[in-house]
Every structure is written in structure tokens, then in C-alpha cells.
Design a protein around this motif. Structure first.
Motif, short mmCIF file in Angstrom:
data_model
loop_
_atom_site.label_atom_id
_atom_site.label_comp_id
_atom_site.label_asym_id
_atom_site.label_seq_id
_atom_site.Cartn_x
_atom_site.Cartn_y
_atom_site.Cartn_z
N UNK A 13 -17.31 78.35 -58.09
CA UNK A 13 -18.54 77.61 -57.16
C UNK A 13 -17.80 76.06 -56.84
N UNK A 14 -17.45 75.56 -57.86
CA UNK A 14 -17.00 74.14 -57.80
C UNK A 14 -15.69 74.23 -56.89
N UNK A 15 -14.89 74.91 -56.70
CA UNK A 15 -13.77 75.19 -55.80
C UNK A 15 -14.15 75.41 -54.68
N UNK A 16 -15.18 76.14 -54.20
CA UNK A 16 -15.87 76.29 -52.78
C UNK A 16 -16.36 75.18 -52.45
N UNK A 17 -17.14 74.42 -53.25
CA UNK A 17 -17.68 73.10 -52.75
C UNK A 17 -16.58 72.30 -52.12
N UNK A 55 -18.89 81.48 -65.81
CA UNK A 55 -17.67 80.96 -65.48
C UNK A 55 -17.35 80.86 -63.83
N UNK A 56 -17.63 82.09 -63.24
CA UNK A 56 -17.54 82.11 -61.83
C UNK A 56 -18.27 80.93 -60.98
N UNK A 80 -23.43 79.30 -54.23
CA UNK A 80 -22.06 78.37 -54.33
C UNK A 80 -21.00 79.36 -54.17
N UNK A 81 -21.16 80.60 -54.50
CA UNK A 81 -19.96 81.39 -54.46
C UNK A 81 -19.74 82.20 -52.97
N UNK A 94 -29.82 79.12 -54.91
CA UNK A 94 -30.28 80.66 -55.10
C UNK A 94 -31.48 80.97 -55.65
N UNK A 95 -31.94 79.83 -56.56
CA UNK A 95 -33.09 80.04 -57.50
C UNK A 95 -33.04 81.22 -58.43
N UNK A 96 -31.85 81.25 -58.88
CA UNK A 96 -31.51 82.30 -60.11
C UNK A 96 -31.86 81.49 -61.39
N UNK A 97 -31.65 80.20 -61.28
CA UNK A 97 -32.19 79.43 -62.42
C UNK A 97 -33.05 78.05 -61.97
#
Length: 333
Positions: free
Chosen positions: A105-109, A99-100, A64-65, A39-42
Motif C-alpha cells: 500500500x505504501x509502495x503504491x502511494x 503486511x500487504x 491502497x492496494x 475502503x472502510x475495512x477498519x
């Protein structure tokens, strides 16, 4: 022939330091397509633009959210490299979002991999998962201890431990092919300013290049295991090819290097007569501090056939050439 050849891969957080090196490693190994999901936020738009000069690279602006868009991007790929995460410094600046991203994000993957089926997931973890338990040689069996580390570092480490645990759970319960790689301090071309320990190299290079004395917080005896980003990328590829379900692997050089040694390398690289200035360390967001750090890469060497090949001095030289804009610097498009 590489097991990567002809296959398609998704990299979440693909516009990152490791993501850029991983993309090139996959392309060099013959990957048919690499999808950069960020998302290019970082992440860096410039990195994406440079990588897209190869027509096998496709960029997807996504988060990823958001599970539906993640599943769309994952459709048709053979494997996923889960790099998207908030490191210690950005997580400390925005804990709820950090944390989200790291947990949900990991859970969604993992959930997308379960629903789509057949996608192997290599999860980017960290040696931070050992917390303060780094007095002797650190192996994958070393437990996590958080009582003597900063709150921000412990929060980041805990989020990575949870990501690993969910990955093992999905491997056991749903058969998702999952393994984790635990990076030590990664540095290299396309370096950003978010890595707590890699900042020592970046800040010293920028100061000496500008004719300023490099600053060392504290005594400078603090040591870390510095891993060149190209070696980290090679480890990710090896984990995708040979990593066993539910396993975690240290990706580290196995060598301990102090901040004083890093600064000395930088001064030597520029041929500078400057002397470092020592100041008090007042940071709240910082990692563990030891004058000797031995992270064992033995499991990765034996199971994945991987080991770091770029020495710190050579890596510092490569990063310096990239910062100085030299056209033959590795990783420069």
C-alpha cells in the motif's frame, strides 16, 4: 496565511482516528478540498458521514492496494497523507493482509506520486520503529532493535521501517517529496479499539463509566508517550508544509505517563471511588514495556515549528466527554 489554504489533499485511511482530526485541521487551515480515501475495512463510516457535512470533504471508497483507483483519487491534489495501515493488533490477526497493506500500500502511494508528479507525501510511521531500543532518550537517530519485543509488534515496526525506506528511495531516485512522521501513542475523539497502548485509556474509561473497576495488566508501571489526536493532526500539517525530503520526525509529547497514572486520571475524571484490579498480562501482541519512556520531539519542534499542546489529563477529559456523548465535546459534529 497557512500554506494549506486553497490547496487540495488526499488522506488514505481518512476514516480513521487521526484521519478525522487531520481533516478538521486541514479545513480549519483553509484547505479547498480534502479527499478521504478508505475502503472502510477498519475505518468508520460514521466518521466519514460526519466529516462530509462540510462540502469541501469528498469521500472515495478505495483501496491502497489498487494503484489505478489510487491514482484517480490522487489526480488534482497537492499533497497526500499516507495514513492507511494495519496497526499491531489487526496485523497480528491477519498477517498476510496486514503486511500487504503496510508495504505494498505504501509502495503504491509512492508510485502514484511518482507517476503523477508534484504530490508531496507525508507518511504515517510510528515510534515502534525503535523496537526495544528505548532505554534512554529516543531521537530519530535511535536504531531499531527487535529481539526483545513481541513478534506482532516487530512485524508492524518492520513494515513501517520499510515504508520509510521506500519513501527515502523514491525521494532520492525519483524526486518524490516525501517525509515521515513517527507517532507515539495517539488517542482522542473517534477512538478505535485497534491501538495496543491507547486501549489502556479507552478500556479504563468504558469500565469506570459502566461502574466497573478498571483492569490493569501487570504492575501498571508500564509507561508510554500519549499524544492527543489533534496534536498529531497538527504535526501532519506542519510536515506537509515544512517537512524536508527523506526526513523523519518524532511526533510525541515528550512526556512519560504510566498506566497507573492513566487509570488514576480516569477515576478522578468520573469522581469514582473504585479501585483498579491488577491481573496477569497474557497478551502476545503488545509493544515494548518500560517504566520510563522519553521520546524527543526536538527535531519536529525545530524543523517543523510543532509541539504537542494538549496535556494527557486534558486529553483524557476530552475523550471522556466524547464517549459520554456530550454535545460540546471537541470533535463531535
Amino acid at each position: 496565511m497557512s500554506g494549506v489554504a486553497g490547496r487540495k489533499y488526499l488522506i488514505t485511511g481518512g476514516a480513521s482516528l487521526i484521519g478525522s482530526h487531520l481533516t478538521r485541521a486541514l479545513l480549519d487551515a483553509g484547505a479547498a478540498e480534502v479527499v478521504l480515501y478508505d475502503n472502510l475495512s477498519l475505518g468508520s463510516g460514521a466518521v466519514v458521514e460526519a466529516l462530509q457535512r462540510d462540502d469541501r470533504v469528498r469521500a472515495v471508497r478505495g483501496d491502497v492496494l489498487r494503484l489505478p483507483s489510487l491514482m484517480d483519487a490522487m489526480a488534482g491534489v497537492d499533497g497526500v497523507f499516507a495514513l492507511a495501515a494495519y496497526l499491531t493488533l489487526p496485523l497480528a490477526a491477519d498477517p498476510p493482509l496486514g503486511v500487504e497493506v503496510n508495504v505494498m500500500g505504501a509502495l503504491n502511494i509512492l508510485e502514484a506520486a511518482r507517476l503523477l508528479g508534484g504530490r508531496k507525501v507525508v507518511f504515517a510511521s510510528s515510534i515502534a520503529v525503535y523496537g526495544g531500543e528505548v532505554h534512554d532518550e529516543v531521537t530519530e537517530a535511535t536504531p531499531f532493535r527487535s529481539n526483545d519485543v513481541s513478534a506482532a509488534f516487530a512485524a508492524y515496526a518492520s513494515s513501517k521501517l520499510l515504508g520509510e525506506s521506500m519513501g527515502r528511495l523514491y525521494a532520492q531516485k525519483h524526486g518524490v517529496p516525501f517525509c515521515a512522521v513517527r507517532f507515539s501513542t495517539v488517542y482522542g475523539e473517534n477512538q478505535h479499539g485497534r491501538g495496543v497502548n491507547a486501549l489502556y485509556i479507552l478500556e479504563a474509561l468504558q469500565a469506570v463509566r459502566d461502574g466497573r473497576a478498571p483492569t490493569i495488566r501487570g504492575s501498571g508501571a508500564e509507561a508510554h508517550d500519549y499524544l492527543y489526536a489533534g496534536d498529531a493532526a497538527a504535526g501532519c500539517v506542519a510536515a506537509m508544509e515544512r517537512g524536508a525530503p527523506g526526513e523523519a520526525y518524532n511526533l510525541a509529547s515528550g512526556r512519560s505517563t504510566s498506566v497507573n497514572e492513566i487509570v488514576a486520571m480516569v477515576l478522578e475524571e468520573y469522581g469514582s471511588p473504585l479501585r483498579p484490579e491488577h491481573v496477569a498480562d497474557t497478551r502476545r501482541a503488545r509493544s515494548t514495556e518500560h517504566d520510563r519512556l522519553l521520546i524527543s520531539p526536538a527535531k519536529a519542534r525545530e524543523a517543523l515549528g510543532w509541539e504537542a499542546v494538549v496535556a494527557v489529563r486534558d486529553g483524557v477529559r476530552r475523550l471522556r466527554r466524547w464517549l459520554d456523548g456530550l454535545p460540546d465535546a471537541p470533535g463531535r459534529a
